[in-house]
Structure formats: structure tokens, C-alpha cells
Design a protein around this motif. Structure first.
Motif: not given
Length: 723
Positions: A246-247, A371-373, A379-380, A641-645
């Protein structure tokens, strides 16, 4: 789903070096650090490698104190679901888990660890002779939603020889790529790799290789350079390796930029450097003295390796226009908000970066707060825009310092582009400005002892000085850094230092440390020329409090410089502070808030907890004028689900930057732990996959490095030394 309780209860962790190194269960994909193994005195029967094992409890990684010197390994099949497609495996969680366990015997020394040792000679004859090499094809499938890209890269390795081989391929990815998935495919079987501490992964890879098992190892040599090793490829067989990352995309003046790098440029390493990136001719591996080497094809050679790329863009708002000056493409658009492009079949030689730019409607993107939880929290990522007020304020007098790379790698088109850009910039200077021109290769030289007033006569001197410059010699960039930042600052003017370079050096850490030490009141704007070292150019601008631009060989240099002057002709928004309101925010990166320039937003990535809505307040200054921005946000999951990474990669980058100028032994451990926790590759972690269903026949295979073409515009004879 059941996992291995019985194995953990019986065997424990104490005497175990091995890992689960293949397709793990769907739960393991979220926590790819799961392992188990054998204690001292308990042997796994080597005669029954296919014995089934019941899966009943989660597997956990060994601590560093539990790691021991590796011995010969037995590999046991834990669960097998052959004949499943990769997509189906992902969606249903039916995967394979391979456990490598240690025997009590000592490891046999391996004398064939370095890529290039015993390389097969495949020298072709005649012009453009095709050289048989193990990398046959690369297939890239990318998608963009908002400003987050998801990229799947498939590398197809095939053995064209009559003996078993190990393929080694050094290749680039974006420096902000969060690589979090690795799958090795053999026939109809898909073996999911897991993340491990790098030393541990390398040890097990060497053991699997020496015992005849097919294995793959992915390591990071630089944030934008990776090494893929695939052991024991049998004659005529194909092995595919799939990488996902991801980027976040760059966004400038309403244009997004998607970049996929295709080739590592040749690096210059100063004489005291041994951990750099060596550039050598094909079949001359081990001659550079560097820890990482790239072998280059001669102009008279080519390989059968080509690349296919497909990109889908869902902008959420209308796409007004798009441009790809680097490659020939075909495009389709199903709606005004969507765009799909493919590389044309006639333009698939991987010798330059693929760059697609597209402009969207309106002054703001649709989703500037994403955002993603998950079970770890929220995460944002937020794109912070410069306020309109900046564009209404005129600039103060400035001191322009142009620093031109005149080394051999810039010979030809790159230096021609850079010189044209400087000539255009000199003509944009106004009365009250001053300027200096510095050029460097082995040493640094400059137009005068101090900056010159921007009079017509002095500008003519500057133009003549630029015209006389030629490219030759090594890239001692440290000399350019010192010359540009060490002379006294003029307090009456803002100093802007403009580096124009391809950045093809192997001592990036040394350069960044020198910038951090010397930056003072200067701002660095970096201009990457051609298929450049984007990691170095981006981080020069980051540490220098400026911005980066890329001057491709087919770009309009005057337009790039006009955009730069538009940027610096208005004051930046400085002293920025963010009040997150009732949003409980932590670990926001970058930690040092960048300044905002006209047309250049800043991406902030962090963690949060708390409310579902918030009002964010941003304050700062433009010159002496205070500025305040307010905007409400709704915390609805909008990034998948990209944001945690993405967040974890931003944290790793922050920690890695600190290692260049901070003597703190804890930083490496912090980087490693974040990478392990989030299943990401880093300088201290690696992806590993082993197929232990059967051993390949014969002795350890010969290592064959994948030779690549030099980047477009780079002259082979000036950058690749012959031995």
C-alpha cells in the motif's frame, strides 16, 4: 478455525529456530509472526515430512532469548489444501502452513551465500543478443481509491538452464511502500510467506536452500531497493512470487501522481563505503565491494524480461485530464470518476519509472480525511491543504542556490534537462534577489565566493557558467552539501537551495545526516532528474523543510521551474499546530509538522480513539499574519484495511530518519518491533516462504543474478565500471 495447540503443548519454543513460513491460516495473515517448534531432546521424524498436524491454538513468535544457532532442519507439513487459486485462498482462508524445526546437530557451513558466487556465464554474441535470465515477466496490477494505492506485483521466475539455479533479483519499489503480503506459487500451490527478523529469515533460507527445498526470501536493502532470492528452481520449472503493498499518492496543484519504479539506477559509493549499492557488469558479481549489487546488461544485450501494468483509478470526483509522458498507454473510462490504463505492448522494457498524473475536478479532493478501525484501534490519514490566503501574498527577496550534479551518471539527457531548468530559473529572478551556482562531481566548484546580486549582467554570467558545465566523474554529493549549506546566510533574504540530481549514490544516510547538521535557516527544494533515487530526493526536501519535484527526461523543464517559483513566490504557512478537538489522537507522523506551500498539501497519518465526529482546528502563520482553518470530520471507515500498514510504514520511516543523525541503539529495535507487529518488511525484517512438500534433486543450484538494463538516459559506459 483450529490451529496448533498440540504442537505447542508437546514441543514448546525453547530449542526452536524455525518459523511458519508458508501460507498461514487466515488469522495468521493478520498476525504473520506465528511460529512454533521443538525443544531440546525432541526430534521431529525426518522420514515423515508429510505427517499431518492438528491445528488447535494460535502460534506465537519466539523471543530473542529463545533463538539459538541454527542446525540442519526438518520441515514438516502442517496442513495442505492443494489445487486452490490464490484469490480463493485469500477469501476462504484455506492456506498451507509449513513448520521448520531445528535438530540438535550443527549447521553445515554454506560457502555459497553471496549472490553472484558461481554465476552461470550466459554471454550472448551480436547486437541486442538476448541473454537467458531467470526473471521472465513482471505483472503489476494497481488500484487507487482516494489517495491510497494498492499494488500487486507478480514476478515470474523460470529456469532456462539444464541445471538447478538460485535466482537473485535486486529491484525497486516506492520508498513509502508498506509491503505486507508475500506469496510463492509453484504450479497450483500457493505458499504464503511470513515476516521474521531478518537474520533469522536469512539463516533459515540458507538451510532450506542447502537441503534442496524451494524457498523465497525478500529483504529490504534500502527503503526503495529490495532483493528477491528464489532457491532451487529446477530446469524448465516456473516459480512465481507475489508481493502486495500500500502507499499514499503525491498530490500537487490538483494533480495526483502514481509512480511505479521499474529499475534500480547505478549507484556511486565513496571509497569509505562498503554497505552501499554496487553497479557492475553482467557476470562480474562480487567486484564492487558493496553489500548489495546490481548487474547491468550492456547496450548490446537484452533479456526476455518485460513488464505489464494495469492501473484502475476511482477518484470519487470527475477526472478532468491525465498524462503519462514516460510510457505509451491505452486507457478506458467507464465513468467520469474512473480511469483504467494499461502499458502498451510496445513499451514494456523495464528501464524507467512509470508515472501517471491525473487532475481532478474542484479545488479539493472528495475524501481528505480517511479512517479505519480494527481490533488494535483507529487509524487515520489526513491531507492538510494550504489556505487560499498564501496565494494572495507576495514574496520577499530570496537567495537562490542552485546545486547541479555534474557526475558521470548525469551525462547526456539528464544534465541537459537540469541545465535547461536552471537557465529558465535564472531568468525568473527579480531585482533584490541574489543567486549562487554550485556544481559537484568529485569536488565542488561555484560561480563566485558569495551569492551575486540578480542584475542583468550577473545573470548573463550565470547563464554562461551553466552552459560551460559538463558531466564526468564520481558523485561526491557530500561536497555539494557542504558547499551549499556551509557559507554564511544572508539574513535579509530567504535562502532556497535547489538540488538537481539523479541521486544515484549509495551513502544516503551520510548525506541526510550532513543535511540535518547544516540546514540552519535554509530550505531545500530537490529536483529529481530522470529515473532518479526518489527516496533520497524526497528525504532531502523533508529534512530541508522544502518540497520535491521530479524532472523527467520527457518533462518540460521550464514548466517544472515555473511551478517551483509559484511555490516560493508566496510565503509558506509556518508554525502549524493542530487542535484535534474531542478526537483522541496519538503517534501522528511526520512528528515534525512540515510547512505548507501553495499547491502542496501535507499528509498526516496517526492513530485515534474516541468520538465518531470531531472538529479539527489548524493554526499557523503566513509571514507575520496569523491563519486559522476549521473543518469538521466524520469518522466513518473509508480506507479499507490499508491504513494500519500505511501508518506503520510512516512510523518506520520516521524512526529510520532518526537513525541517520541520532546515536540511539534502541531505534533499530523499535523499527523491528513495529515491522513484526504489523507484518511489514523493513531493514531488520524479511519475508520468507519455503515449500517443504518435497526436496529438489541434485546439489545446491548455481546462483544467477538477474541483470537489468541501465535506466533510460543513463550512459552504461560512464556508470558501470568494467573489471
Amino acid at each position: 478455525m483450529r490451529v496448533i495447540r498440540r504442537l505447542t503443548n508437546i514441543f514448546g519454543l525453547t530449542g526452536f529456530l524455525g518459523l511458519a513460513i508458508a501460507m498461514c491460516l487466515s488469522g495468521c495473515a493478520k498476525r504473520p509472526s506465528a511460529v512454533t517448534g521443538l525443544p531440546a531432546g525432541v526430534a521431529m521424524p525426518a522420514s515423515a515430512p508429510d505427517s499431518p498436524v492438528e491445528n488447535t491454538v494460535p502460534l506465537t513468535p519466539p523471543t530473542s532469548s529463545e533463538l539459538v544457532e541454527p542446525g540442519p532442519i526438518n520441515i514438516m507439513k502442517a496442513t495442505a489444501l492443494p489445487g486452490r487459486s490464490y484469490d480463493k485462498l485469500q477469501s476462504e482462508g484455506g492456506e498451507e502452513l509449513w513448520v521448520i524445526a531445528r535438530n540438535s546437530a550443527k549447521a553445515t557451513p554454506n560457502d555459497n551465500k553471496e549472490p553472484g558466487s558461481g554465476a552461470l556465464l550466459t554471454k550472448g554474441e551480436g547486437e541486442k543478443e538476448e541473454v537467458p535470465l531467470p526473471l521472465r515477466h513482471t505483472d503489476v496490477k494497481a488500484s487507487v481509491h482516494g489517495y491510497i494505492g494498492t499494488v500487486d506485483v507478480q514476478q515470474q521466475f523460470q529456469n532456462p538452464y539444464n541445471a538447478k539455479i538460485e535466482a537473485v533479483y535486486v529491484f525497486p519499489l516506492p520508498h513509502n511502500a508498506a509491503v505486507n503480503e508475500f506469496v510463492m506459487t509453484i504450479g497450483d500451490r500457493h505458499i504464503r510467506g511470513v515476516i521474521r527478523e531478518r537474520l533469522e529469515a536469512e539463516q533459515i533460507y540458507q538451510q532450506a536452500k542447502s537441503q534442496g527445498y524451494v524457498a523465497s526470501l525478500l529483504t529490504e536493502e534500502r527503503p526503495n531497493i529490495f532483493r528477491q532470492s528464489v532457491a532451487n528452481i529446477e530446469p524448465g520449472k516456473q516459480i512465481d512470487v507475489n508481493i502486495r503493498y500500500f502507499q499514499t499518492l503525491a498530490y500537487v496543484d490538483g494533480w495526483y501522481e502514481f509512480v511505479f519504479p521499474m529499475v534500480v539506477g547505478p549507484r556511486y559509493n565513496p571509497s569509505h563505503i562498503t554497505n552501499g549499492v554496487g553497479a557492475v557488469a553482467r557476470n562480474q558479481g562480487g567486484t564492487s565491494g558493496q553489500s548489495t549489487e546490481v548487474q547491468y546488461l550492456k547496450p548490446s544485450e537484452r533479456s526476455g524480461h518485460e513488464i505489464a501494468l494495469h492501473l484502475d483509478v476511482d477518484a470519487g470526483v470527475s477526472i478532468e485530464e491525465f498524462s503519462c509522458v514516460t510510457h505509451k498507454i491505452s486507457k478506458t473510462s467507464t465513468t467520469p470518476e474512473q480511469l483504467s490504463v494499461d502499458l502498451s505492448e510496445g513499451d514494456r522494457i523495464p528501464n524507467k519509472d512509470f508515472v501517471l498524473r491525473y487532475r481532478i475536478a474542484g479545488e479539493r479532493i472528495k475524501s481528505n480525511f480517511m479512517v479505519h478501525r480494527d481490533e488494535r484501534g483507529g487509524y487515520f490519514t489526513m491531507m492538510l491543504y494550504p489556505p487560499k490566503e498564501l496565494g494572495q501574498l507576495g514574496r520577499a527577496p530570496m537567495e537562490m542556490v542552485f546545486v547541479l550534479d555534474c557526475s558521470g551518471s548525469m551525462s547526456g539527457e539528464p544534465i541537459a534537462q537540469a541545465k535547461a531548468a536552471i537557465r529558465h530559473a535564472l531568468k525568473q529572478l527579480q531585482p533584490g534577489d541574489s543567486f549562487q551556482i554550485i556544481n559537484f562531481s568529485e569536488h565542488a566548484s561555484q560561480l563566485g565566493a558569495k551569492p551575486l546580486e540578480a542584475t542583468p549582467e550577473n545573470i548573463r554570467k550565470g547563464l554562461a557558467y551553466v552552459e560551460a558545465l559538463n558531466s564526468d566523474g564520481p558523485t561526491e554529493m557530500i561536497e555539494g552539501i557542504k558547499a551549499a549549506l556551509d557559507f554564511p546566510h544572508d539574513p535579509e533574504r530567504l535562502r532556497f537551495v535547489c538540488f538537481l540530481t539523479d541521486g544515484f549514490i549509495g551513502n544516503e544516510a551520510e548525506i541526510l545526516a550532513a543535511v540535518h547538521e547544516r540546514i540552519g535557516a535554509s530550505r531545500i527544494f530537490s529536483f529529481g532528474v530522470g529515473s532518479c533515487n526518489r527516496y533520497l530526493l524526497d528525504h532531502l526536501a523533508k529534512m530541508g523543510g522544502g518540497a520535491v519535484a521530479h524532472l523527467g527526461l520527457h518533462d518540460n523543464g521550464a514548466k517544472v521551474m515555473d511551478d517551483f517559483f509559484e511555490r516560493v513566490s508566496h510565503p509558506a504557512m509556518t508554525d502549524i499546530k493542530v487542535d484535534w478537538g474531542n478526537l483522541q489522537v496519538s503517534e501522528v507522523y511526520p512528528q515534525q509538522m512540515p510547512d505548507l506551500f501553495v499547491g502542496r498539501p501535507v499528509i498526516l497519518t496517526g492513530r485515534f480513539s474516541g468520538a465518531n465526529t470531531a472538529n479539527i482546528r489548524v493554526t499557523g502563520k503566513a509571514g507575520v499574519q496569523p491563519i486559522e482553518l476549521n473543518f469538521p470530520v466524520t469518522l466513518e471507515d473509508s480506507a479499507g484495511n490499508a491504513l494500519p500498514s500505511v501508518w506503520a510504514r510512516a512510523k518506520i520511516a520516521e524512526l529510520a530518519d532518526r537513525t541517520t543523525y541520532q546515536a540511539n541503539s534502541d531505534l533499530q529495535g523499535e523499527i523491528k518491533q513495529v515491522a513484526l507487529d504489523y507484518g511489514l518488511i523493513s531493514a531488520f525484517t524479511a519475508f520468507l516462504a519455503v515449500d517443504s512438500s518435497q526436496k529438489t534433486a541434485g546439489n545446491v543450484g548455481t546462483t544467477v543474478p538477474v541483470a537489468v538494463p541501465v535506466p533510460e538516459g543513463v550512459k552504461y559506459e560512464t556508470t558501470v565500471p568494467e573489471k
